[in-house]
Write an enzyme that holds these catalytic residues in place. Structure first.
Site, short mmCIF file in Angstrom:
data_model
loop_
_atom_site.label_atom_id
_atom_site.label_comp_id
_atom_site.label_asym_id
_atom_site.label_seq_id
_atom_site.Cartn_x
_atom_site.Cartn_y
_atom_site.Cartn_z
CE LYS A 1 52.97 28.25 131.57
NZ LYS A 1 52.92 28.58 132.87
CD GLU B 1 68.86 33.91 129.50
OE1 GLU B 1 69.69 33.49 130.46
OE2 GLU B 1 69.12 34.52 128.57
CB CYS C 1 68.86 31.70 137.44
SG CYS C 1 68.77 33.33 137.11
CD GLU D 1 68.70 25.76 139.71
OE1 GLU D 1 68.00 24.98 138.99
OE2 GLU D 1 69.11 26.72 139.30
P1 NAD Z 1 60.29 25.27 135.61
O1 NAD Z 1 60.83 24.84 134.50
O2 NAD Z 1 59.15 24.33 136.46
O3 NAD Z 1 58.77 26.29 134.91
C1 NAD Z 1 59.35 27.51 134.20
C2 NAD Z 1 57.95 27.67 133.44
O4 NAD Z 1 57.92 26.71 132.27
C3 NAD Z 1 56.57 27.81 134.00
O5 NAD Z 1 55.83 28.81 133.46
C4 NAD Z 1 56.11 26.49 133.92
O6 NAD Z 1 54.68 26.41 134.12
C5 NAD Z 1 56.47 26.27 132.48
N1 NAD Z 1 56.38 24.82 131.95
C6 NAD Z 1 56.50 23.50 132.87
N2 NAD Z 1 56.48 22.61 132.17
C7 NAD Z 1 56.50 22.72 130.74
C8 NAD Z 1 56.33 22.18 129.53
N3 NAD Z 1 56.63 20.72 129.56
N4 NAD Z 1 56.33 22.95 128.34
C9 NAD Z 1 56.38 24.31 128.50
N5 NAD Z 1 56.35 25.07 129.46
C10 NAD Z 1 56.25 24.35 130.82
O7 NAD Z 1 60.96 26.17 136.47
P2 NAD Z 1 60.67 27.04 137.92
O8 NAD Z 1 60.54 26.02 138.84
O9 NAD Z 1 59.55 27.96 137.53
O10 NAD Z 1 61.82 27.77 138.02
C11 NAD Z 1 62.93 27.87 138.59
C12 NAD Z 1 64.19 27.19 137.59
O11 NAD Z 1 64.18 28.54 136.71
C13 NAD Z 1 65.57 27.30 138.36
O12 NAD Z 1 66.18 26.38 137.75
C14 NAD Z 1 66.23 28.60 137.68
O13 NAD Z 1 67.47 28.36 137.97
C15 NAD Z 1 65.56 28.82 136.52
N6 NAD Z 1 65.79 30.31 136.15
C16 NAD Z 1 66.63 30.59 135.10
C17 NAD Z 1 66.94 31.97 134.79
C18 NAD Z 1 68.06 32.39 133.95
O14 NAD Z 1 67.64 33.47 133.39
N7 NAD Z 1 68.84 31.55 133.54
C19 NAD Z 1 66.09 33.04 135.58
C20 NAD Z 1 65.30 32.77 136.61
C21 NAD Z 1 65.15 31.36 137.06
#
Ligand code: NAD
Length: 495
Positions: free
Chosen positions: A174, A248, A282, A383
């Site tokens: 997804k 991650e 990130c 963040e």
């Molecule tokens: P997010 O947590 O809002 O969403 C990430 C994914 O999870 C999306 O596909 C979303 O649809 C899904 N999702 C949302 N709620 C869910 C639930 N309850 N159950 C299962 N899936 C769910 O994050 P975002 O805004 O898309 O991305 C930004 C964040 O990602 C930042 O905090 C960034 O630091 C982090 N990030 C981390 C890394 C890493 O490698 N550590 C890399 C890239 C981004």
């Protein structure tokens, strides 16, 4: 309007309930990319069933043959690089030179995994009994649910999907609802490379679709990249269901500049670290820790250089910094800028949306720098995920390290110094999964472990050889060719 589908069992399908969501270009909200399926548990179940039906044949295919398919996928990513980079930039905003690099990470990951198909080493150890051999093997885990963020639409999914496949797992993916088009190209590429139907499935949608994957009883592993808040919720559910779960999550990365550093190099580093990908990495540098002896001069030069960052649509030549991903994120950046001011930090650059009329339809925020930040401020601790840099003054190396470590997160860290003793002390003492010496916090190489400590991760590392620990289960095998019953721990010792 373009009408995009889920990819289930090798066919392109609408959501069973017919629901859709729109995806738009953040650089121009009038540019509608298309409608995508708003999937629910029914669609997830169909994808899991397809992954289950494909599981045995895929697992029995020799790993080097699985690796050959992934090598071909790398070749196709290479061939479609230019086209895919523009698709990615249109949906998530970062400039084309950055999306091109994003795809190169997937290419590197494919080629690395292809060779790993010929290794996937176990290890053997001598038996404590005569005429007995001890072996160990890596086995696939089963159906993996992969859920990712939007900021690296190809690279981050590839870090999970490609190693998972070479290990013999099947997948339900997804992607983020903000970068769905790239995910469909990912499926097209794997299909063209020869991946059998059902081995890899894409289900589009919001958090509810992700939740349905996590909750599905046949999904044995959840590989997640996204915010710490979502990751913790997924960890709770995975723990309850006894699933493997690799996370991650967020970061609040810092760059230290000591008084002996090469200032020009450190300036270039922080500009790239803080404003590359509009600060939406990130690993972005959101905290800058300056030694007091160089603080004023460095900050003045940084402000001058940050003023020259070219903000604009990522599809235009010359753009250095693209838009923020969506209105919610833009509002979040604005609210943190207000919080920073309220708490007494000084906004010395930016702190506002772009006022360029040519950018009025996009979500553009200007490079922003706060000085006079202290460790208790929210802009130092939380963040923001935007082009906002907080600068802190310190009076010693020890204070710099302590300041960097004062964080709930622990992904990437950086120190600029010419002093080898300070550099190695920092390598030892900085609490982060990644430390750069004389390099910015952002950037990773596909063959190195990637991940963080504290609120950033849960102990796993993607990338390189460590990711194969996530996507395999160990099997220990004992072969007794003595022709007698040998009871380890009992027959060998008298008492
Ligand atoms: P997010 O947590 O809002 O969403 C990430 C994914 O999870 C999306 O596909 C979303 O649809 C899904 N999702 C949302 N709620 C869910 C639930 N309850 N159950 C299962 N899936 C769910 O994050 P975002 O805004 O898309 O991305 C930004 C964040 O990602 C930042 O905090 C960034 O630091 C982090 N990030 C981390 C890394 C890493 O490698 N550590 C890399 C890239 C981004």
């Amino acid at each position: 309007m373009a009408d995009f589908k889920n990819y289930i069992n090798g066919t392109w399908q609408d959501a069973a309930a017919g629901a859709q969501f729109d995806n738009r270009n953040p650089a121009d909200r009038n540019d509608l990319i298309g409608a995508f399926p708003q999937s629910d548990a029914t669609d997830v179940d169909a994808a899991v069933k397809a992954a289950k039906a494909a599981e045995r044949a895929w697992k029995l295919m020799p790993a080097p043959a699985r690796g050959d398919i992934l090598r071909r996928a790398g070749d196709i990513f290479q061939r479609r690089k230019g086209e895919l980079a523009r698709i990615m930039t249109r949906e998530m905003g970062k400039p084309v030179f950055e999306t091109t690099g994003d795809i190169q990470e997937a290419i590197d990951t494919c080629y690395y995994a292809a060779t790993e198909g010929r290794r996937l080493f176990g290890y053997n150890a001598p038996s404590e009994m005569p005429n007995k051999m001890n072996l160990s093997f890596r086995m696939p885990v089963g159906i993996c649910g992969i859920i990712t963020a939007w900021n690296f639409p190809i690279a981050v999914p590839s870090w999970k999907i490609i190693p998972a496949l070479v290990c013999g797992n099947t997948i339900v993916f997804k992607p983020s609802e903000e970068s769905p088009h790239s995910a469909n190209i990912f499926a097209e590429i794997l299909e063209e490379a020869g991946l059998p139907a059902g081995v890899f499935n894409v289900v589009h949608g919001a958090g509810a679709a992700g939740s349905a994957i996590v909750e599905h009883p046949d999904v044995k592993l959840v590989g997640f990249t996204g915010s710490t808040e979502t990751g913790k919720a997924i960890a709770g559910k995975s723990g309850q269901a006894n699933k493997k779960c690799s996370l991650e999550m967020g970061g609040k990365n810092a760059q230290i500049v000591m008084d002996d550093a090469n200032m020009e190099l450190a300036l270039e580093g922080v500009l790239w670290g803080a404003f590359g990908t509009t600060g939406q990495r990130c690993t972005a540098t959101s905290r800058l820790i300056l030694h007091e002896k160089i603080h004023d001069d460095f900050l003045a030069r940084l402000i001058e250089r940050a003023k020259t960052v070219v903000v604009g649509p990522g599809l235009e030549d010359g753009t250095q910094m693209g838009p923020v991903i969506n209105e919610k994120q833009l509002n979040k950046v604005e609210s943190y800028v207000a919080i920073g001011k309220e708490q007494g930090a000084e906004c010395v650059l930016g702190g506002r949306r772009s006022d360029d009329p040519a950018l009025a339809n996009g979500l553009f925020y200007m490079p922003t720098i706060f000085s006079k930040v202290n460790r208790s401020m929210r802009i130092f601790q939380e963040e923001i995920f935007g082009p906002v840099l907080s600068v802190v003054k310190v009076s010693s190396f020890e204070e710099a390290v302590e300041t960097l470590n004062d964080s709930a997160y622990g992904l990437s860290s950086s120190i600029y110094t010419q002093d080898v003793n300070k550099a190695f002390t920092a390598v030892r003492d900085l609490e982060a999964g990644i430390t750069y010496v004389n390099g910015p916090t952002i950037g990773a190489e596909a063959h190195m472990p990637f991940g963080g400590v504290k609120g950033t991760g849960n102990g796993h590392r993607e990338g390189g050889w460590t990711v194969f620990e996530i996507f395999t289960e160990w099997k220990s095998v004992y072969v007794d060719f003595s022709g007698t019953l040998q009871r380890a721990q009992i027959d060998n010792y008298d008492d």
